[in-house]
Design a protein around this motif. Structure first.
Motif, PDB file in Angstrom:
ATOM      1  N   TRP A 115      25.912  41.459  35.126  1.00  0.00           N
ATOM      2  CA  TRP A 115      26.192  40.035  35.034  1.00  0.00           C
ATOM      3  C   TRP A 115      27.170  39.780  33.905  1.00  0.00           C
ATOM      4  CZ3 TRP A 115      24.145  36.174  38.173  1.00  0.00           C
ATOM      5  CH2 TRP A 115      23.146  36.583  39.050  1.00  0.00           C
ATOM      6  N   ASP A 116      28.298  39.173  34.213  1.00  0.00           N
ATOM      7  CA  ASP A 116      29.217  38.656  33.203  1.00  0.00           C
ATOM      8  C   ASP A 116      28.991  37.151  33.153  1.00  0.00           C
ATOM      9  OD1 ASP A 116      30.319  41.066  32.550  1.00  0.00           O
ATOM     10  OD2 ASP A 116      32.049  40.866  33.858  1.00  0.00           O
ATOM     11  N   ILE A 117      28.605  36.646  31.992  1.00  0.00           N
ATOM     12  CA  ILE A 117      28.179  35.253  31.867  1.00  0.00           C
ATOM     13  C   ILE A 117      28.907  34.600  30.697  1.00  0.00           C
ATOM     14  CG2 ILE A 117      26.209  33.708  31.528  1.00  0.00           C
ATOM     15  CD1 ILE A 117      24.411  36.111  32.379  1.00  0.00           C
ATOM     16  N   PHE A 118      29.390  33.399  30.924  1.00  0.00           N
ATOM     17  CA  PHE A 118      29.845  32.579  29.809  1.00  0.00           C
ATOM     18  C   PHE A 118      28.689  31.671  29.443  1.00  0.00           C
ATOM     19  CE2 PHE A 118      31.620  28.868  27.773  1.00  0.00           C
ATOM     20  CZ  PHE A 118      32.492  29.428  26.857  1.00  0.00           C
ATOM     21  N   SER A 119      28.152  31.852  28.242  1.00  0.00           N
ATOM     22  CA  SER A 119      26.984  31.083  27.812  1.00  0.00           C
ATOM     23  C   SER A 119      27.320  30.301  26.564  1.00  0.00           C
ATOM     24  CB  SER A 119      25.817  32.046  27.525  1.00  0.00           C
ATOM     25  OG  SER A 119      24.723  31.361  26.961  1.00  0.00           O
ATOM     26  N   TRP A 120      26.847  29.075  26.495  1.00  0.00           N
ATOM     27  CA  TRP A 120      26.991  28.307  25.263  1.00  0.00           C
ATOM     28  C   TRP A 120      26.180  28.998  24.173  1.00  0.00           C
ATOM     29  CZ3 TRP A 120      30.810  25.723  26.749  1.00  0.00           C
ATOM     30  CH2 TRP A 120      30.842  25.072  27.981  1.00  0.00           C
ATOM     31  N   HIS A 121      26.664  28.960  22.948  1.00  0.00           N
ATOM     32  CA  HIS A 121      26.007  29.680  21.856  1.00  0.00           C
ATOM     33  C   HIS A 121      24.557  29.249  21.662  1.00  0.00           C
ATOM     34  CE1 HIS A 121      29.082  32.234  20.095  1.00  0.00           C
ATOM     35  NE2 HIS A 121      29.967  31.285  20.357  1.00  0.00           N
ATOM     36  N   GLU A 122      24.274  27.960  21.859  1.00  0.00           N
ATOM     37  CA  GLU A 122      22.902  27.496  21.628  1.00  0.00           C
ATOM     38  C   GLU A 122      21.952  27.956  22.736  1.00  0.00           C
ATOM     39  OE1 GLU A 122      25.280  23.937  23.317  1.00  0.00           O
ATOM     40  OE2 GLU A 122      25.557  25.605  21.924  1.00  0.00           O
ATOM     41  N   ASN A 123      22.511  28.463  23.841  1.00  0.00           N
ATOM     42  CA  ASN A 123      21.672  28.886  24.960  1.00  0.00           C
ATOM     43  C   ASN A 123      21.489  30.392  25.068  1.00  0.00           C
ATOM     44  OD1 ASN A 123      21.275  26.302  25.880  1.00  0.00           O
ATOM     45  ND2 ASN A 123      22.884  26.379  27.421  1.00  0.00           N
ATOM     46  N   ASP A 124      22.381  31.176  24.471  1.00  0.00           N
ATOM     47  CA  ASP A 124      22.426  32.597  24.802  1.00  0.00           C
ATOM     48  C   ASP A 124      21.146  33.333  24.435  1.00  0.00           C
ATOM     49  OD1 ASP A 124      23.632  32.084  22.133  1.00  0.00           O
ATOM     50  OD2 ASP A 124      23.598  34.267  22.021  1.00  0.00           O
ATOM     51  N   GLY A 125      20.497  32.960  23.313  1.00  0.00           N
ATOM     52  CA  GLY A 125      19.253  33.638  22.918  1.00  0.00           C
ATOM     53  C   GLY A 125      18.136  33.381  23.911  1.00  0.00           C
ATOM     54  N   ASP A 126      17.934  32.117  24.272  1.00  0.00           N
ATOM     55  CA  ASP A 126      16.890  31.769  25.240  1.00  0.00           C
ATOM     56  C   ASP A 126      17.173  32.391  26.601  1.00  0.00           C
ATOM     57  OD1 ASP A 126      15.486  30.304  23.402  1.00  0.00           O
ATOM     58  OD2 ASP A 126      16.346  28.374  23.995  1.00  0.00           O
ATOM     59  N   LEU A 127      18.433  32.380  27.004  1.00  0.00           N
ATOM     60  CA  LEU A 127      18.805  32.952  28.298  1.00  0.00           C
ATOM     61  C   LEU A 127      18.435  34.428  28.357  1.00  0.00           C
ATOM     62  CD1 LEU A 127      20.228  32.957  31.035  1.00  0.00           C
ATOM     63  CD2 LEU A 127      22.399  33.203  29.827  1.00  0.00           C
ATOM     64  N   THR A 128      18.779  35.178  27.328  1.00  0.00           N
ATOM     65  CA  THR A 128      18.483  36.613  27.313  1.00  0.00           C
ATOM     66  C   THR A 128      16.983  36.866  27.314  1.00  0.00           C
ATOM     67  OG1 THR A 128      20.526  36.998  26.078  1.00  0.00           O
ATOM     68  CG2 THR A 128      18.921  38.778  26.110  1.00  0.00           C
ATOM     69  N   ARG A 129      16.245  36.116  26.510  1.00  0.00           N
ATOM     70  CA  ARG A 129      14.785  36.302  26.456  1.00  0.00           C
ATOM     71  C   ARG A 129      14.139  36.027  27.801  1.00  0.00           C
ATOM     72  NH1 ARG A 129      15.597  34.442  21.154  1.00  0.00           N
ATOM     73  NH2 ARG A 129      15.513  32.266  21.801  1.00  0.00           N
ATOM     74  N   ASN A 130      14.604  34.997  28.494  1.00  0.00           N
ATOM     75  CA  ASN A 130      14.030  34.684  29.801  1.00  0.00           C
ATOM     76  C   ASN A 130      14.426  35.703  30.860  1.00  0.00           C
ATOM     77  OD1 ASN A 130      12.408  32.096  29.790  1.00  0.00           O
ATOM     78  ND2 ASN A 130      14.226  31.430  28.689  1.00  0.00           N
ATOM     79  N   LEU A 131      15.636  36.258  30.761  1.00  0.00           N
ATOM     80  CA  LEU A 131      16.038  37.314  31.685  1.00  0.00           C
ATOM     81  C   LEU A 131      15.132  38.534  31.543  1.00  0.00           C
ATOM     82  CD1 LEU A 131      19.948  37.221  31.495  1.00  0.00           C
ATOM     83  CD2 LEU A 131      18.540  36.757  33.505  1.00  0.00           C
ATOM     84  N   GLU A 132      14.717  38.821  30.303  1.00  0.00           N
ATOM     85  CA  GLU A 132      13.859  39.975  30.056  1.00  0.00           C
ATOM     86  C   GLU A 132      12.487  39.824  30.703  1.00  0.00           C
ATOM     87  OE1 GLU A 132      14.008  40.056  25.820  1.00  0.00           O
ATOM     88  OE2 GLU A 132      15.690  41.486  25.763  1.00  0.00           O
ATOM     89  N   GLN A 133      12.090  38.593  31.026  1.00  0.00           N
ATOM     90  CA  GLN A 133      10.822  38.370  31.712  1.00  0.00           C
ATOM     91  C   GLN A 133      10.920  38.625  33.214  1.00  0.00           C
ATOM     92  OE1 GLN A 133       9.274  34.510  30.691  1.00  0.00           O
ATOM     93  NE2 GLN A 133       9.585  34.818  28.491  1.00  0.00           N
TER      94      GLN A 133
END
Length: 229
Positions: A115-133
């Motif tokens: 996955w190549d994703i453009f993520s807003w900086h305030e979202n990238d941490g939450d996005l990665t943590r949720n992907l790991e679930q």
């Protein structure tokens, strides 16, 4: 911020590709409706000998796939465009779209998902943590940029396509250079220097596009090699 994430998504049909290492898939589009997700994928062969019948039989047996339909094939390369329906549960796409990301693309290769994703900086941490679930994150990398395909190059798509098609068909890129830059400039009513700059833009675009796509597979190949060790 651009990020590249490689996922081992065990509940996705992409696992079928672990047994078909000479095929990769490129997501063309997806949409959700109810508790299902419909997607269109282009499958490409990486080698000369690809057992497509075996591959599609495995796809049909995959429990994550509720429906699969062959839409179209292209030429001798045997590129297959396929439409499928999956259950929305554990969908990576559905999760990413919750974060309102402006851009993403997905490639399937060796049973893994890139996955190549453009993520807003305030979202990238939450996005990665949720992907790991949902899936195992086996590779993560921040990218400085992604070379977005720009088919217009200098804004005049029709004339560019006509020029490039004429040049290729008349041997400009052949070993013998059956037609030279001066002849092309005369035919298209421009100077050699203008035409040279235009071809350089074509060539730079093509190289950037090639690297942007194929470097992804190198990432997965490096990971696969480490796993064997």
């Amino acid at each position: 911020m651009f990020i590249r994430i490689v996922l081992n998504h065990k509940k996705c049909w992409s696992q079928v590709l672990a047994k078909s290492t000479n095929i990769y898939g490129f997501l063309l589009g997806q949409k959700t409706h109810g508790d299902e997700i419909t997607g269109t994928v282009a499958f490409y062969p990486l080698g000369k000998h690809t057992n497509w019948e075996e591959f599609f039989n495995r796809m049909k047996e995959e429990t994550a796939v509720k429906k699969i339909e062959h839409i179209e094939s292209y030429g001798k390369s045997r590129v297959f465009i396929v439409k499928f329906v999956n259950n929305l549960t554990n969908s990576v796409t559905a999760l990413i779209e919750k974060y309102d990301v402006p851009f993403y693309r997905e490639v399937f290769y060796r049973g893994l998902e890139i996955w190549d994703i453009f993520s807003w900086h305030e979202n990238d941490g939450d996005l990665t943590r949720n992907l790991e679930q949902i899936a195992d994150v086996v590779y993560f990398k921040e990218l400085e940029n992604i070379n977005f395909p720009d088919p217009f190059i200098d804004g005049d798509l029709i004339s560019n396509v006509h020029l490039l098609t004429y040049a290729i068909e008349n041997g400009y890129y052949s070993n013998n250079k059956d037609i030279n830059l001066g002849e092309l400039a005369r035919i298209f009513g421009t100077s050699k220097s203008n035409l040279s700059r235009k071809f350089k833009r074509f060539e730079t675009y093509t190289l950037n596009y090639y690297l942007a796509n194929h470097l992804q597979y190198m990432d997965i190949d490096r990971f696969a090699a480490k796993e064997k060790l």
